[in-house]
Motif scaffolding. Structure first.
Motif, PDB file in Angstrom:
ATOM      1  N   THR A  46     -10.584  -7.225  12.843  1.00 28.67           N
ATOM      2  CA  THR A  46      -9.865  -8.192  13.675  1.00 28.67           C
ATOM      3  C   THR A  46      -9.935  -9.584  13.076  1.00 28.67           C
ATOM      4  OG1 THR A  46     -10.296  -6.910  15.675  1.00 28.67           O
ATOM      5  CG2 THR A  46      -9.781  -9.233  15.964  1.00 28.67           C
ATOM      6  N   ARG A  47     -11.118  -9.944  12.574  1.00 29.32           N
ATOM      7  CA  ARG A  47     -11.300 -11.271  12.000  1.00 29.32           C
ATOM      8  C   ARG A  47     -10.445 -11.449  10.752  1.00 29.32           C
ATOM      9  NH1 ARG A  47     -15.099 -13.932   8.490  1.00 29.32           N
ATOM     10  NH2 ARG A  47     -15.495 -16.075   9.171  1.00 29.32           N
ATOM     11  N   LEU A  48     -10.367 -10.425   9.899  1.00 27.20           N
ATOM     12  CA  LEU A  48      -9.552 -10.524   8.695  1.00 27.20           C
ATOM     13  C   LEU A  48      -8.090 -10.742   9.045  1.00 27.20           C
ATOM     14  CD1 LEU A  48      -9.149 -10.360   5.661  1.00 27.20           C
ATOM     15  CD2 LEU A  48      -9.040  -7.855   5.871  1.00 27.20           C
ATOM     16  N   GLU A  49      -7.596  -9.978  10.015  1.00 25.99           N
ATOM     17  CA  GLU A  49      -6.202 -10.158  10.440  1.00 25.99           C
ATOM     18  C   GLU A  49      -5.998 -11.558  11.007  1.00 25.99           C
ATOM     19  OE1 GLU A  49      -2.880  -8.271  13.522  1.00 25.99           O
ATOM     20  OE2 GLU A  49      -4.824  -7.278  13.259  1.00 25.99           O
ATOM     21  N   GLY A  50      -6.953 -12.011  11.815  1.00 26.25           N
ATOM     22  CA  GLY A  50      -6.847 -13.351  12.387  1.00 26.25           C
ATOM     23  C   GLY A  50      -6.837 -14.425  11.322  1.00 26.25           C
ATOM     24  N   LEU A  51      -7.650 -14.266  10.279  1.00 24.52           N
ATOM     25  CA  LEU A  51      -7.686 -15.237   9.188  1.00 24.52           C
ATOM     26  C   LEU A  51      -6.361 -15.288   8.436  1.00 24.52           C
ATOM     27  CD1 LEU A  51     -11.256 -14.576   7.738  1.00 24.52           C
ATOM     28  CD2 LEU A  51     -10.517 -16.538   9.102  1.00 24.52           C
ATOM     29  N   LEU A  52      -5.709 -14.149   8.292  1.00 33.19           N
ATOM     30  CA  LEU A  52      -4.412 -14.116   7.613  1.00 33.19           C
ATOM     31  C   LEU A  52      -3.348 -14.850   8.435  1.00 33.19           C
ATOM     32  CD1 LEU A  52      -4.387 -10.438   6.282  1.00 33.19           C
ATOM     33  CD2 LEU A  52      -4.775 -12.542   4.977  1.00 33.19           C
ATOM     34  N   TRP A  53      -3.350 -14.620   9.757  1.00 33.03           N
ATOM     35  CA  TRP A  53      -2.419 -15.344  10.617  1.00 33.03           C
ATOM     36  C   TRP A  53      -2.702 -16.848  10.571  1.00 33.03           C
ATOM     37  CZ3 TRP A  53       1.914 -13.326  12.082  1.00 33.03           C
ATOM     38  CH2 TRP A  53       2.015 -11.969  12.384  1.00 33.03           C
ATOM     39  N   ALA A  54      -3.980 -17.212  10.594  1.00 31.92           N
ATOM     40  CA  ALA A  54      -4.351 -18.625  10.534  1.00 31.92           C
ATOM     41  C   ALA A  54      -3.929 -19.247   9.211  1.00 31.92           C
ATOM     42  CB  ALA A  54      -5.859 -18.779  10.740  1.00 31.92           C
ATOM     43  N   ALA A  55      -4.066 -18.497   8.117  1.00 32.82           N
ATOM     44  CA  ALA A  55      -3.675 -19.010   6.804  1.00 32.82           C
ATOM     45  C   ALA A  55      -2.183 -19.318   6.751  1.00 32.82           C
ATOM     46  CB  ALA A  55      -4.039 -17.997   5.718  1.00 32.82           C
ATOM     47  N   LEU A  56      -1.381 -18.458   7.353  1.00 27.58           N
ATOM     48  CA  LEU A  56       0.065 -18.706   7.392  1.00 27.58           C
ATOM     49  C   LEU A  56       0.369 -19.959   8.214  1.00 27.58           C
ATOM     50  CD1 LEU A  56       2.922 -17.902   6.706  1.00 27.58           C
ATOM     51  CD2 LEU A  56       2.898 -16.275   8.610  1.00 27.58           C
ATOM     52  N   SER A  57      -0.335 -20.117   9.328  1.00 32.84           N
ATOM     53  CA  SER A  57      -0.156 -21.319  10.154  1.00 32.84           C
ATOM     54  C   SER A  57      -0.512 -22.574   9.374  1.00 32.84           C
ATOM     55  CB  SER A  57      -1.028 -21.237  11.406  1.00 32.84           C
ATOM     56  OG  SER A  57      -0.698 -20.120  12.202  1.00 32.84           O
ATOM     57  N   ILE A  58      -1.622 -22.526   8.641  1.00 32.29           N
ATOM     58  CA  ILE A  58      -2.068 -23.685   7.863  1.00 32.29           C
ATOM     59  C   ILE A  58      -1.021 -24.068   6.823  1.00 32.29           C
ATOM     60  CG2 ILE A  58      -3.771 -24.458   6.170  1.00 32.29           C
ATOM     61  CD1 ILE A  58      -5.814 -22.707   7.723  1.00 32.29           C
ATOM     62  N   ALA A  59      -0.450 -23.068   6.163  1.00 27.41           N
ATOM     63  CA  ALA A  59       0.566 -23.332   5.142  1.00 27.41           C
ATOM     64  C   ALA A  59       1.763 -24.064   5.742  1.00 27.41           C
ATOM     65  CB  ALA A  59       1.000 -22.030   4.491  1.00 27.41           C
ATOM     66  N   ILE A  60       2.208 -23.625   6.926  1.00 23.11           N
ATOM     67  CA  ILE A  60       3.374 -24.253   7.558  1.00 23.11           C
ATOM     68  C   ILE A  60       3.030 -25.644   8.075  1.00 23.11           C
ATOM     69  CG2 ILE A  60       5.043 -24.068   9.443  1.00 23.11           C
ATOM     70  CD1 ILE A  60       4.759 -21.019   9.226  1.00 23.11           C
ATOM     71  N   PHE A  61       1.885 -25.773   8.751  1.00 28.80           N
ATOM     72  CA  PHE A  61       1.486 -27.067   9.294  1.00 28.80           C
ATOM     73  C   PHE A  61       1.311 -28.108   8.189  1.00 28.80           C
ATOM     74  CE2 PHE A  61      -0.533 -24.686  13.024  1.00 28.80           C
ATOM     75  CZ  PHE A  61       0.572 -24.922  13.837  1.00 28.80           C
ATOM     76  N   SER A  62       0.767 -27.692   7.053  1.00 30.33           N
ATOM     77  CA  SER A  62       0.517 -28.629   5.963  1.00 30.33           C
ATOM     78  C   SER A  62       1.809 -29.266   5.471  1.00 30.33           C
ATOM     79  CB  SER A  62      -0.190 -27.912   4.808  1.00 30.33           C
ATOM     80  OG  SER A  62      -1.421 -27.376   5.218  1.00 30.33           O
ATOM     81  N   GLY A  63       2.836 -28.448   5.275  1.00 29.22           N
ATOM     82  CA  GLY A  63       4.112 -28.981   4.828  1.00 29.22           C
ATOM     83  C   GLY A  63       4.836 -29.777   5.895  1.00 29.22           C
ATOM     84  N   TRP A  64       4.540 -29.479   7.171  1.00 26.08           N
ATOM     85  CA  TRP A  64       5.236 -30.138   8.278  1.00 26.08           C
ATOM     86  C   TRP A  64       5.020 -31.643   8.268  1.00 26.08           C
ATOM     87  CZ3 TRP A  64       3.029 -31.496  13.453  1.00 26.08           C
ATOM     88  CH2 TRP A  64       4.017 -31.947  14.343  1.00 26.08           C
ATOM     89  N   PHE A  65       3.795 -32.087   7.986  1.00 27.63           N
ATOM     90  CA  PHE A  65       3.516 -33.521   8.008  1.00 27.63           C
ATOM     91  C   PHE A  65       4.327 -34.254   6.943  1.00 27.63           C
ATOM     92  CE2 PHE A  65      -0.179 -31.834  10.209  1.00 27.63           C
ATOM     93  CZ  PHE A  65      -0.340 -32.743  11.238  1.00 27.63           C
ATOM     94  N   VAL A  66       4.460 -33.645   5.767  1.00 27.95           N
ATOM     95  CA  VAL A  66       5.229 -34.264   4.696  1.00 27.95           C
ATOM     96  C   VAL A  66       6.714 -34.272   5.037  1.00 27.95           C
ATOM     97  CG1 VAL A  66       5.857 -34.120   2.261  1.00 27.95           C
ATOM     98  CG2 VAL A  66       3.525 -33.594   2.970  1.00 27.95           C
ATOM     99  N   VAL A  67       7.224 -33.146   5.515  1.00 27.08           N
ATOM    100  CA  VAL A  67       8.650 -33.030   5.835  1.00 27.08           C
ATOM    101  C   VAL A  67       9.036 -33.963   6.979  1.00 27.08           C
ATOM    102  CG1 VAL A  67      10.424 -31.474   6.741  1.00 27.08           C
ATOM    103  CG2 VAL A  67       8.862 -30.674   4.964  1.00 27.08           C
ATOM    104  N   THR A  68       8.189 -34.040   8.008  1.00 30.78           N
ATOM    105  CA  THR A  68       8.489 -34.906   9.152  1.00 30.78           C
ATOM    106  C   THR A  68       8.425 -36.374   8.758  1.00 30.78           C
ATOM    107  OG1 THR A  68       7.578 -33.253  10.672  1.00 30.78           O
ATOM    108  CG2 THR A  68       7.845 -35.482  11.526  1.00 30.78           C
ATOM    109  N   ARG A  69       7.415 -36.742   8.000  1.00 29.47           N
ATOM    110  CA  ARG A  69       7.279 -38.127   7.532  1.00 29.47           C
ATOM    111  C   ARG A  69       8.501 -38.524   6.709  1.00 29.47           C
ATOM    112  NH1 ARG A  69       5.175 -43.310   7.864  1.00 29.47           N
ATOM    113  NH2 ARG A  69       4.909 -44.187   5.788  1.00 29.47           N
ATOM    114  N   PHE A  70       9.003 -37.602   5.907  1.00 27.55           N
ATOM    115  CA  PHE A  70      10.164 -37.871   5.059  1.00 27.55           C
ATOM    116  C   PHE A  70      11.361 -38.334   5.889  1.00 27.55           C
ATOM    117  CE2 PHE A  70      14.174 -36.411   3.206  1.00 27.55           C
ATOM    118  CZ  PHE A  70      14.133 -37.017   1.955  1.00 27.55           C
ATOM    119  N   SER A  71      11.577 -37.695   7.033  1.00 32.56           N
ATOM    120  CA  SER A  71      12.768 -37.991   7.821  1.00 32.56           C
ATOM    121  C   SER A  71      12.591 -39.153   8.787  1.00 32.56           C
ATOM    122  CB  SER A  71      13.214 -36.742   8.593  1.00 32.56           C
ATOM    123  OG  SER A  71      13.845 -35.823   7.726  1.00 32.56           O
TER     124      SER A  71
END
Length: 319
Positions: free
Chosen positions: A21-46
Protein backbone atom coordinates in the motif's frame (compact mmCIF):
# COMPACT_ATOMS: atom_id res chain seq x y z
CA UNK A 1 2.64 -22.60 19.99
CA UNK A 2 0.27 -22.77 17.04
CA UNK A 3 -1.47 -19.63 18.26
CA UNK A 4 1.86 -17.78 18.42
CA UNK A 5 2.74 -18.90 14.89
CA UNK A 6 -0.65 -17.71 13.66
CA UNK A 7 -0.03 -14.32 15.27
CA UNK A 8 3.37 -14.07 13.60
CA UNK A 9 1.91 -14.99 10.21
CA UNK A 10 -0.86 -12.42 10.61
CA UNK A 11 1.67 -9.77 11.58
CA UNK A 12 3.87 -10.61 8.59
CA UNK A 13 0.90 -10.44 6.24
CA UNK A 14 -0.12 -7.10 7.72
CA UNK A 15 3.38 -5.68 7.26
CA UNK A 16 3.55 -6.98 3.67
CA UNK A 17 0.16 -5.45 2.90
CA UNK A 18 1.27 -2.15 4.42
CA UNK A 19 4.44 -2.14 2.31
CA UNK A 20 2.48 -2.73 -0.90
CA UNK A 21 0.00 0.00 0.00
CA UNK A 22 2.81 2.38 0.89
CA UNK A 23 4.62 1.79 -2.41
CA UNK A 24 1.46 2.53 -4.38
CA UNK A 25 0.84 5.62 -2.27
CA UNK A 26 4.38 6.86 -2.87
CA UNK A 27 3.91 6.50 -6.63
CA UNK A 28 0.69 8.53 -6.53
CA UNK A 29 2.43 11.14 -4.37
CA UNK A 30 5.37 11.30 -6.78
CA UNK A 31 3.02 12.08 -9.67
CA UNK A 32 1.37 14.81 -7.59
CA UNK A 33 4.77 16.32 -6.75
CA UNK A 34 5.75 16.41 -10.42
CA UNK A 35 2.57 18.30 -11.36
CA UNK A 36 2.63 20.67 -8.38
CA UNK A 37 6.28 21.55 -9.00
CA UNK A 38 5.62 22.74 -12.54
CA UNK A 39 2.41 24.51 -11.49
CA UNK A 40 4.23 27.26 -9.58
CA UNK A 41 6.40 28.08 -12.59
CA UNK A 42 3.53 27.95 -15.09
CA UNK A 43 1.21 30.05 -12.91
CA UNK A 44 3.90 32.63 -12.15
CA UNK A 45 4.57 32.91 -15.89
CA UNK A 46 1.02 34.01 -16.63
CA UNK A 47 0.00 36.09 -13.60
CA UNK A 48 2.96 38.39 -14.21
CA UNK A 49 2.02 38.87 -17.88
CA UNK A 50 -1.37 39.17 -19.59
CA UNK A 51 -3.50 36.73 -17.62
CA UNK A 52 -4.68 37.50 -14.10
CA UNK A 53 -5.38 35.51 -10.96
CA UNK A 54 -9.03 35.29 -11.97
CA UNK A 55 -8.22 33.73 -15.36
CA UNK A 56 -6.03 31.04 -13.82
CA UNK A 57 -8.79 30.13 -11.34
CA UNK A 58 -11.49 30.07 -14.03
CA UNK A 59 -9.44 27.83 -16.33
CA UNK A 60 -8.50 25.43 -13.57
CA UNK A 61 -11.96 24.74 -12.20
CA UNK A 62 -13.97 25.33 -15.36
CA UNK A 63 -12.09 22.65 -17.28
CA UNK A 64 -11.77 20.44 -14.20
CA UNK A 65 -15.53 20.52 -13.61
CA UNK A 66 -16.25 19.46 -17.19
CA UNK A 67 -13.76 16.59 -17.03
CA UNK A 68 -14.74 15.24 -13.60
CA UNK A 69 -18.49 15.93 -13.45
CA UNK A 70 -19.43 12.48 -14.85
CA UNK A 71 -17.86 10.88 -11.77
CA UNK A 72 -20.65 12.25 -9.57
CA UNK A 73 -23.45 13.15 -11.99
CA UNK A 74 -23.82 10.14 -14.27
CA UNK A 75 -26.61 7.64 -13.65
CA UNK A 76 -25.76 5.23 -10.88
CA UNK A 77 -23.18 7.48 -9.27
CA UNK A 78 -25.44 10.06 -7.64
CA UNK A 79 -24.21 11.19 -4.23
CA UNK A 80 -26.35 11.94 -1.15
CA UNK A 81 -26.88 15.56 -0.17
CA UNK A 82 -24.52 15.15 2.78
CA UNK A 83 -21.70 14.35 0.37
CA UNK A 84 -22.40 17.52 -1.59
CA UNK A 85 -22.24 19.50 1.66
CA UNK A 86 -18.92 17.87 2.44
CA UNK A 87 -17.73 18.68 -1.07
CA UNK A 88 -18.62 22.35 -0.56
CA UNK A 89 -16.41 22.45 2.53
CA UNK A 90 -13.61 20.80 0.57
CA UNK A 91 -14.00 23.37 -2.21
CA UNK A 92 -13.70 26.22 0.29
CA UNK A 93 -10.49 24.70 1.66
CA UNK A 94 -8.76 23.41 -1.50
CA UNK A 95 -10.79 24.90 -4.30
CA UNK A 96 -11.09 28.44 -5.67
CA UNK A 97 -10.09 30.27 -2.41
CA UNK A 98 -6.90 28.18 -2.20
CA UNK A 99 -5.93 28.86 -5.83
CA UNK A 100 -6.68 32.58 -5.46
CA UNK A 101 -4.42 32.79 -2.39
CA UNK A 102 -1.57 30.91 -4.08
CA UNK A 103 -1.90 32.95 -7.27
CA UNK A 104 -1.89 36.16 -5.21
CA UNK A 105 1.20 34.93 -3.38
CA UNK A 106 2.88 34.14 -6.71
CA UNK A 107 2.08 37.60 -8.02
CA UNK A 108 3.54 39.29 -4.93
CA UNK A 109 6.57 37.04 -4.43
CA UNK A 110 8.20 34.64 -6.90
CA UNK A 111 7.86 31.07 -8.06
CA UNK A 112 10.80 30.00 -5.90
CA UNK A 113 9.42 31.68 -2.78
CA UNK A 114 5.91 30.36 -3.34
CA UNK A 115 7.18 26.82 -3.92
CA UNK A 116 9.18 27.12 -0.70
CA UNK A 117 6.34 28.36 1.53
CA UNK A 118 2.94 26.82 0.72
CA UNK A 119 3.91 23.13 0.14
CA UNK A 120 6.14 23.01 3.22
CA UNK A 121 3.75 24.87 5.52
CA UNK A 122 1.08 22.29 4.74
CA UNK A 123 2.76 19.14 6.17
CA UNK A 124 3.85 20.99 9.30
CA UNK A 125 0.31 22.19 9.99
CA UNK A 126 -1.14 18.77 9.13
CA UNK A 127 1.25 17.00 11.49
CA UNK A 128 0.48 19.34 14.37
CA UNK A 129 -3.29 19.20 13.81
CA UNK A 130 -3.19 15.40 13.58
CA UNK A 131 -1.40 15.26 16.91
CA UNK A 132 -3.59 17.82 18.69
CA UNK A 133 -7.07 17.00 17.40
CA UNK A 134 -6.85 13.42 16.09
CA UNK A 135 -4.47 12.18 18.81
CA UNK A 136 -2.26 10.65 16.11
CA UNK A 137 1.03 9.65 17.69
CA UNK A 138 3.70 10.86 15.30
CA UNK A 139 6.70 9.47 17.13
CA UNK A 140 10.11 11.09 17.51
CA UNK A 141 11.23 10.14 13.99
CA UNK A 142 8.38 12.06 12.36
CA UNK A 143 8.82 15.03 14.69
CA UNK A 144 12.49 15.08 13.73
CA UNK A 145 11.40 15.04 10.09
CA UNK A 146 9.04 17.98 10.63
CA UNK A 147 11.84 19.91 12.33
CA UNK A 148 14.16 19.19 9.39
CA UNK A 149 11.50 20.34 6.90
CA UNK A 150 11.02 23.57 8.86
CA UNK A 151 14.78 24.16 9.04
CA UNK A 152 15.15 23.53 5.32
CA UNK A 153 12.21 25.83 4.59
CA UNK A 154 13.77 28.67 6.59
CA UNK A 155 17.12 28.21 4.84
CA UNK A 156 15.61 27.90 1.37
CA UNK A 157 13.29 30.89 1.82
CA UNK A 158 16.22 32.93 3.09
CA UNK A 159 18.36 31.81 0.19
CA UNK A 160 15.87 32.77 -2.51
CA UNK A 161 15.08 36.13 -0.92
CA UNK A 162 18.60 37.49 -0.51
CA UNK A 163 18.16 39.97 -3.36
CA UNK A 164 14.76 41.32 -2.38
CA UNK A 165 12.75 40.94 0.83
CA UNK A 166 9.57 38.88 0.43
CA UNK A 167 6.21 40.63 0.40
CA UNK A 168 4.51 40.20 3.81
CA UNK A 169 1.12 40.01 2.10
CA UNK A 170 2.41 37.41 -0.34
CA UNK A 171 3.96 35.27 2.40
CA UNK A 172 0.76 35.51 4.47
CA UNK A 173 -1.36 34.43 1.50
CA UNK A 174 0.89 31.44 0.81
CA UNK A 175 1.02 30.38 4.47
CA UNK A 176 -2.77 30.63 4.74
CA UNK A 177 -3.12 28.51 1.60
CA UNK A 178 -0.80 25.90 3.10
CA UNK A 179 -2.88 25.79 6.29
CA UNK A 180 -6.13 25.36 4.35
CA UNK A 181 -4.54 22.56 2.32
CA UNK A 182 -3.53 20.80 5.55
CA UNK A 183 -7.04 20.97 7.03
CA UNK A 184 -8.46 19.58 3.79
CA UNK A 185 -6.16 16.56 3.81
CA UNK A 186 -7.18 15.66 7.36
CA UNK A 187 -10.90 16.00 6.60
CA UNK A 188 -10.69 14.08 3.32
CA UNK A 189 -8.87 11.16 4.95
CA UNK A 190 -11.79 10.75 7.36
CA UNK A 191 -14.54 11.27 4.78
CA UNK A 192 -16.40 8.57 2.88
CA UNK A 193 -15.62 10.05 -0.54
CA UNK A 194 -13.32 8.44 -3.07
CA UNK A 195 -10.40 10.33 -4.61
CA UNK A 196 -12.20 11.16 -7.84
CA UNK A 197 -15.48 12.04 -6.11
CA UNK A 198 -13.78 14.57 -3.85
CA UNK A 199 -11.87 16.04 -6.81
CA UNK A 200 -15.07 16.32 -8.86
CA UNK A 201 -16.98 18.04 -6.06
CA UNK A 202 -14.15 20.53 -5.50
CA UNK A 203 -14.16 21.49 -9.19
CA UNK A 204 -17.94 21.62 -9.54
CA UNK A 205 -18.48 23.73 -6.42
CA UNK A 206 -15.57 26.04 -7.26
CA UNK A 207 -16.82 26.55 -10.79
CA UNK A 208 -20.38 27.16 -9.57
CA UNK A 209 -19.25 29.74 -7.00
CA UNK A 210 -16.54 31.50 -9.00
CA UNK A 211 -17.47 31.47 -12.70
CA UNK A 212 -20.69 33.57 -12.37
CA UNK A 213 -18.73 36.37 -10.66
CA UNK A 214 -15.91 35.97 -13.19
CA UNK A 215 -18.36 36.58 -16.06
CA UNK A 216 -20.64 39.10 -14.33
CA UNK A 217 -17.83 41.46 -13.29
CA UNK A 218 -15.90 41.14 -16.54
CA UNK A 219 -12.74 39.78 -14.92
CA UNK A 220 -11.53 37.93 -17.99
CA UNK A 221 -8.21 38.90 -19.62
CA UNK A 222 -8.15 35.89 -21.93
CA UNK A 223 -8.50 38.13 -24.99
CA UNK A 224 -5.17 39.79 -24.21
CA UNK A 225 -3.15 36.58 -24.04
CA UNK A 226 -1.70 34.68 -26.97
CA UNK A 227 -3.27 31.46 -28.18
CA UNK A 228 -0.21 29.48 -27.10
CA UNK A 229 -0.34 30.87 -23.57
CA UNK A 230 -4.04 30.10 -23.25
CA UNK A 231 -3.45 26.57 -24.58
CA UNK A 232 -0.67 26.04 -22.03
CA UNK A 233 -2.84 27.26 -19.16
CA UNK A 234 -5.84 25.24 -20.34
CA UNK A 235 -3.79 22.07 -20.28
CA UNK A 236 -1.83 22.70 -17.10
CA UNK A 237 -4.46 24.46 -15.00
CA UNK A 238 -7.53 22.66 -16.29
CA UNK A 239 -6.34 19.14 -17.08
CA UNK A 240 -3.26 18.56 -14.92
CA UNK A 241 -4.12 20.68 -11.85
CA UNK A 242 -7.91 20.79 -12.13
CA UNK A 243 -8.34 17.06 -12.67
CA UNK A 244 -5.22 14.88 -12.53
CA UNK A 245 -3.42 16.39 -9.52
CA UNK A 246 -6.59 16.51 -7.42
CA UNK A 247 -7.16 12.81 -7.95
CA UNK A 248 -3.54 11.72 -7.52
CA UNK A 249 -3.07 13.68 -4.29
CA UNK A 250 -6.35 12.37 -2.85
CA UNK A 251 -5.26 8.84 -3.72
CA UNK A 252 -1.92 9.36 -1.98
CA UNK A 253 -3.71 10.60 1.14
CA UNK A 254 -6.01 7.56 1.09
CA UNK A 255 -3.10 5.13 0.87
CA UNK A 256 -0.41 6.84 2.95
CA UNK A 257 -2.48 8.77 5.47
CA UNK A 258 -2.57 12.54 5.89
CA UNK A 259 0.75 12.91 7.73
CA UNK A 260 2.91 10.90 5.31
CA UNK A 261 1.21 12.20 2.15
CA UNK A 262 1.50 15.84 3.18
CA UNK A 263 5.14 15.29 4.16
CA UNK A 264 5.84 14.07 0.62
CA UNK A 265 4.50 17.35 -0.79
CA UNK A 266 7.31 19.13 1.03
CA UNK A 267 9.51 17.81 -1.79
CA UNK A 268 7.90 20.34 -4.17
CA UNK A 269 10.50 23.10 -3.48
CA UNK A 270 13.31 20.64 -4.17
CA UNK A 271 11.66 19.36 -7.35
CA UNK A 272 10.84 22.90 -8.51
CA UNK A 273 14.45 23.97 -7.97
CA UNK A 274 15.70 21.01 -10.02
CA UNK A 275 13.18 21.71 -12.79
CA UNK A 276 14.37 25.30 -12.93
CA UNK A 277 17.84 24.19 -14.03
CA UNK A 278 16.86 22.94 -17.53
CA UNK A 279 13.69 25.03 -17.87
CA UNK A 280 14.93 28.43 -16.69
CA UNK A 281 18.68 28.01 -16.53
CA UNK A 282 18.65 28.67 -12.79
CA UNK A 283 21.19 26.64 -10.83
CA UNK A 284 20.61 26.41 -7.04
CA UNK A 285 23.26 28.07 -4.90
CA UNK A 286 25.26 26.13 -2.33
CA UNK A 287 22.91 27.26 0.46
CA UNK A 288 19.86 26.31 -1.59
CA UNK A 289 21.38 22.89 -2.28
CA UNK A 290 21.94 22.29 1.44
CA UNK A 291 18.40 23.44 2.24
CA UNK A 292 16.95 21.11 -0.41
CA UNK A 293 18.94 18.19 0.98
CA UNK A 294 17.68 18.92 4.51
CA UNK A 295 14.07 19.02 3.26
CA UNK A 296 14.51 15.70 1.46
CA UNK A 297 15.85 14.08 4.65
CA UNK A 298 12.97 15.59 6.62
CA UNK A 299 10.43 14.20 4.16
CA UNK A 300 11.91 10.71 4.40
CA UNK A 301 11.67 10.86 8.18
CA UNK A 302 8.18 12.39 8.27
CA UNK A 303 6.89 9.78 5.81
CA UNK A 304 8.39 6.95 7.84
CA UNK A 305 6.57 3.80 8.87
CA UNK A 306 4.02 4.33 11.65
CA UNK A 307 4.00 2.33 14.83
CA UNK A 308 2.94 -1.32 14.63
CA UNK A 309 -0.32 -0.46 16.35
CA UNK A 310 -1.46 1.52 13.33
CA UNK A 311 -0.70 -1.10 10.70
CA UNK A 312 -4.18 -2.55 10.95
CA UNK A 313 -5.66 0.59 9.42
CA UNK A 314 -6.56 -0.04 5.80
CA UNK A 315 -7.06 2.45 2.96
CA UNK A 316 -10.59 3.74 2.73
CA UNK A 317 -11.03 2.94 -0.96
CA UNK A 318 -9.92 0.24 -3.31
CA UNK A 319 -7.85 0.98 -6.38
Amino acid sequence: MAAQEAIEVTRAERVASWRGTRLEGLLWAALSIAIFSGWFVVTRFSVTRELQVWDVTALRFGVGAVLLAPAVLRRGSRLPMSAWGEGLLFALLWGAPFVLLVALGLKLTSAAQAASIAPTTMPLVAGILSFVFLKEQQGWIRWTGYAAILAGLVCLTGAVTTQAPPSPAGVTALAAAGGMWAVYTLLFRRSGLSSIQAAALICIWSAALFLPAYVLFGLSHLGRASASEIALQLFYQGVLMGAVALVTFNRAVSLLGASAATAMIALVPAAASLLAIPALGETPSFVEGIAIAVIVVGVLLAASRPSSATLSIQPQETP
